[in-house]
Design a protein around this motif. Sequence first.
Motif, mmCIF file in Angstrom:
data_model
loop_
_atom_site.group_PDB
_atom_site.id
_atom_site.type_symbol
_atom_site.label_atom_id
_atom_site.label_comp_id
_atom_site.label_asym_id
_atom_site.label_seq_id
_atom_site.Cartn_x
_atom_site.Cartn_y
_atom_site.Cartn_z
ATOM 1 N N LYS A 219 41.725 37.948 37.246
ATOM 2 C CA LYS A 219 42.339 37.038 36.287
ATOM 3 C C LYS A 219 43.845 37.113 36.502
ATOM 4 N N CYS A 220 44.491 35.979 36.749
ATOM 5 C CA CYS A 220 45.905 35.994 37.088
ATOM 6 C C CYS A 220 46.603 34.719 36.616
ATOM 7 N N ARG A 221 47.936 34.748 36.711
ATOM 8 C CA ARG A 221 48.734 33.545 36.494
ATOM 9 C C ARG A 221 49.402 33.178 37.813
ATOM 10 N N HIS A 222 49.701 31.899 37.967
ATOM 11 C CA HIS A 222 50.458 31.511 39.156
ATOM 12 C C HIS A 222 51.355 30.335 38.843
ATOM 13 N N ILE A 223 52.391 30.203 39.640
ATOM 14 C CA ILE A 223 53.264 29.035 39.591
ATOM 15 C C ILE A 223 53.207 28.379 40.961
ATOM 16 N N LEU A 224 52.910 27.088 40.978
ATOM 17 C CA LEU A 224 52.818 26.327 42.225
ATOM 18 C C LEU A 224 53.976 25.333 42.302
ATOM 19 N N LEU A 225 54.674 25.327 43.440
ATOM 20 C CA LEU A 225 55.663 24.303 43.738
ATOM 21 C C LEU A 225 55.291 23.627 45.050
ATOM 22 N N LYS A 226 55.442 22.309 45.090
ATOM 23 C CA LYS A 226 55.086 21.539 46.281
ATOM 24 C C LYS A 226 56.366 20.964 46.908
ATOM 25 N N ILE B 295 55.880 35.375 47.879
ATOM 26 C CA ILE B 295 55.558 33.934 47.940
ATOM 27 C C ILE B 295 54.361 33.720 48.872
ATOM 28 N N VAL B 296 53.399 32.929 48.398
ATOM 29 C CA VAL B 296 52.169 32.670 49.145
ATOM 30 C C VAL B 296 52.106 31.176 49.489
ATOM 31 N N GLU B 297 51.841 30.861 50.751
ATOM 32 C CA GLU B 297 51.664 29.470 51.153
ATOM 33 C C GLU B 297 50.182 29.150 51.304
ATOM 34 N N THR B 298 49.749 28.065 50.664
ATOM 35 C CA THR B 298 48.377 27.579 50.810
ATOM 36 C C THR B 298 48.419 26.096 51.151
ATOM 37 N N TYR C 98 38.895 34.624 35.005
ATOM 38 C CA TYR C 98 38.221 35.495 35.979
ATOM 39 C C TYR C 98 37.525 34.662 37.054
ATOM 40 N N THR C 99 37.950 34.837 38.286
ATOM 41 C CA THR C 99 37.470 34.021 39.394
ATOM 42 C C THR C 99 37.149 34.904 40.593
ATOM 43 N N GLY C 100 36.036 34.599 41.266
ATOM 44 C CA GLY C 100 35.664 35.329 42.473
ATOM 45 C C GLY C 100 36.486 34.898 43.675
ATOM 46 N N ARG C 101 36.537 35.754 44.677
ATOM 47 C CA ARG C 101 37.336 35.497 45.870
ATOM 48 C C ARG C 101 36.910 34.200 46.563
ATOM 49 N N GLY C 102 35.622 33.924 46.591
ATOM 50 C CA GLY C 102 35.129 32.765 47.327
ATOM 51 C C GLY C 102 35.551 31.427 46.747
ATOM 52 N N LEU C 103 35.996 31.401 45.478
ATOM 53 C CA LEU C 103 36.403 30.149 44.850
ATOM 54 C C LEU C 103 37.901 29.898 44.981
ATOM 55 N N ALA D 226 43.765 34.272 47.612
ATOM 56 C CA ALA D 226 42.869 35.370 47.229
ATOM 57 C C ALA D 226 43.324 36.698 47.812
ATOM 58 N N ASN D 227 43.768 36.687 49.062
ATOM 59 C CA ASN D 227 44.196 37.940 49.708
ATOM 60 C C ASN D 227 45.324 38.604 48.937
ATOM 61 N N VAL D 228 46.264 37.806 48.431
ATOM 62 C CA VAL D 228 47.376 38.367 47.667
ATOM 63 C C VAL D 228 46.940 38.739 46.258
ATOM 64 N N ALA D 229 46.217 37.844 45.583
ATOM 65 C CA ALA D 229 45.823 38.074 44.188
ATOM 66 C C ALA D 229 44.980 39.340 44.044
ATOM 67 N N PHE D 230 44.031 39.545 44.950
ATOM 68 C CA PHE D 230 43.137 40.695 44.847
ATOM 69 C C PHE D 230 43.810 41.996 45.260
ATOM 70 N N ASN D 231 44.965 41.916 45.916
ATOM 71 C CA ASN D 231 45.692 43.128 46.300
ATOM 72 C C ASN D 231 46.733 43.541 45.266
ATOM 73 N N LEU D 232 46.953 42.714 44.241
ATOM 74 C CA LEU D 232 47.884 43.088 43.177
ATOM 75 C C LEU D 232 47.270 44.189 42.310
ATOM 76 N N THR D 233 48.101 45.123 41.899
ATOM 77 C CA THR D 233 47.614 46.240 41.079
ATOM 78 C C THR D 233 48.405 46.425 39.789
ATOM 79 N N ASP D 234 49.650 45.919 39.747
ATOM 80 C CA ASP D 234 50.524 46.139 38.600
ATOM 81 C C ASP D 234 50.818 44.811 37.904
ATOM 82 N N PRO D 235 50.341 44.623 36.660
ATOM 83 C CA PRO D 235 50.580 43.361 35.940
ATOM 84 C C PRO D 235 52.057 43.077 35.679
ATOM 85 N N LYS D 236 52.906 44.095 35.807
ATOM 86 C CA LYS D 236 54.328 43.894 35.543
ATOM 87 C C LYS D 236 55.061 43.349 36.760
#
Length: 488
Positions: free
Chosen positions: A316-323, A295-298, A269-274, A280-290
């Motif tokens: 609280k989420c999972r992510h996969i990062l590729l560089k 793809i998000v670029e940071t 569990y992480t706040g938007r500011g961290l 954060a914009n994508v993670a907080f807009n997700l509604t369905d765990p399924k």
Amino acid sequence: MKKTILSIAAASLVGLGLQAAITGGQMPKAGGPTVAANDSVKSQAANNATEETTAPESSVIDEVIWVVGDEPILKSNVEAMRMQGEMEGMKWYGNPDCSIPEQIAVQKLFLHQAAIDSIEVTESEIITQVDQQINYWIQMADGSREKVEEYRNQSIAEIRQELRDEFRDRQLIDKMKEKLVEGITVTPADVRNYFKNMPEDSIPYVPTEVEVQIVAMTPKVSQEEVNRVKDELRSYTDRVTKGETSFATLARLYSEDPGTARQGGELDYTGRGLLDPAFANVAFNLTDPKKISKIVETEYGFHIIQLIDKRGDKVKCRHILLKPKVTPEAIEQAKLRMDSIANDIRDKKFTFEDAATYISDDKDTKNNHGLMANTAEPGRLSSKFRMQDLPTEVARVVDTLQVDQISAPFEMINSKGKTVVVIAKLKSRTEGHRATITEDFQVMKNVVLAQRRQEHLLGWVKEKLRDTYVWMNPRYCDCDFEYEGWIK
């Protein structure tokens, strides 16, 4: 070392005010005390302490060995601290069998006062420190999550929950100490008097410190490489959607975020500011765990995200990062460009500061004329670094430079995990020396201030012990404690 802790059962017994010694198969006829909820209970605990325990100590899985105020200290608490100390190479004052429970008891005094003074800590602060600790242990265990679980005889989830409580207590203690010493100050006269007759070899030694400026350039990644990474992430999404595998499995196998890959890509569990704003914009807009995100670029690379849960203003989420990988050719081109920039600075066509401000890709330094900031010491921001506090690649180069000299271009990995090409300038170097009032007043002031604060906290503990109920198992009564007043 392994341990067996019936923590739930122990907590239940303590909470009910029952005998809090748990054995391998039977309750001892008499043993440790209950939690001291009132004077009659405390009195009964003291009476129980005089009776003999029939069960041998080696058969006791958990028991209350001390009570400080209303707070019990369990045998398992001591063993957990001993185990952590072994993992981190801690040295204990005197006999560990005495000093460890005493240290826990002192912490209970500060925690009790923190509760009285309504001291609070945020969940995000706790989560960050827990993740850092677990990742550190995994690194110490050669990157093996399983070795850490085997050593502690707990799953990572169990370790995380235990550490959460521990780090919450640590932060409450730290904040309580800060409050207790916040009014303590020292004057220049105090500093001079403290060091006036001190032998030279006792005066603080100030190690060599340097100030470093950098200009960084990020080698260009080809569009073909970006497309390859995106196609790879799309294939992961497709495999999860079709039910061929789980998101967590793919994260463990392929994610290039070392801090979360071993946990199946999980961010607690992480706040938007961290979080990175785009993430954060994508993670907080997700509604369905399924479902899996686009793809998000940071600054770190490209991600896909899967929601686990939302709780208030935390996700609280999972992510996969590729560089995307940088080719040797792109790195060489960046080095040639940086070499040209360095020569232009040497030829006085423009200054190093101008290059840092208008050319550098390093967001952390470009607005400060390229000057690196040392954040190694919590609560203190400085431009001065000891050599060991610099990134390894920078330290290796700076060690060969004279003041105002500019380095040749070199390759390094920045704080975002990206390959960059850098030129560095040694802005200043202060050789190691014994501290003097004229040049190192702040260093010497900090020594005196720390001493005054420590003396104040020691006095506070002694005073607190006078009016705090303390019970301990009789086997600790012969200990040589650091603080007086435990045995009444």
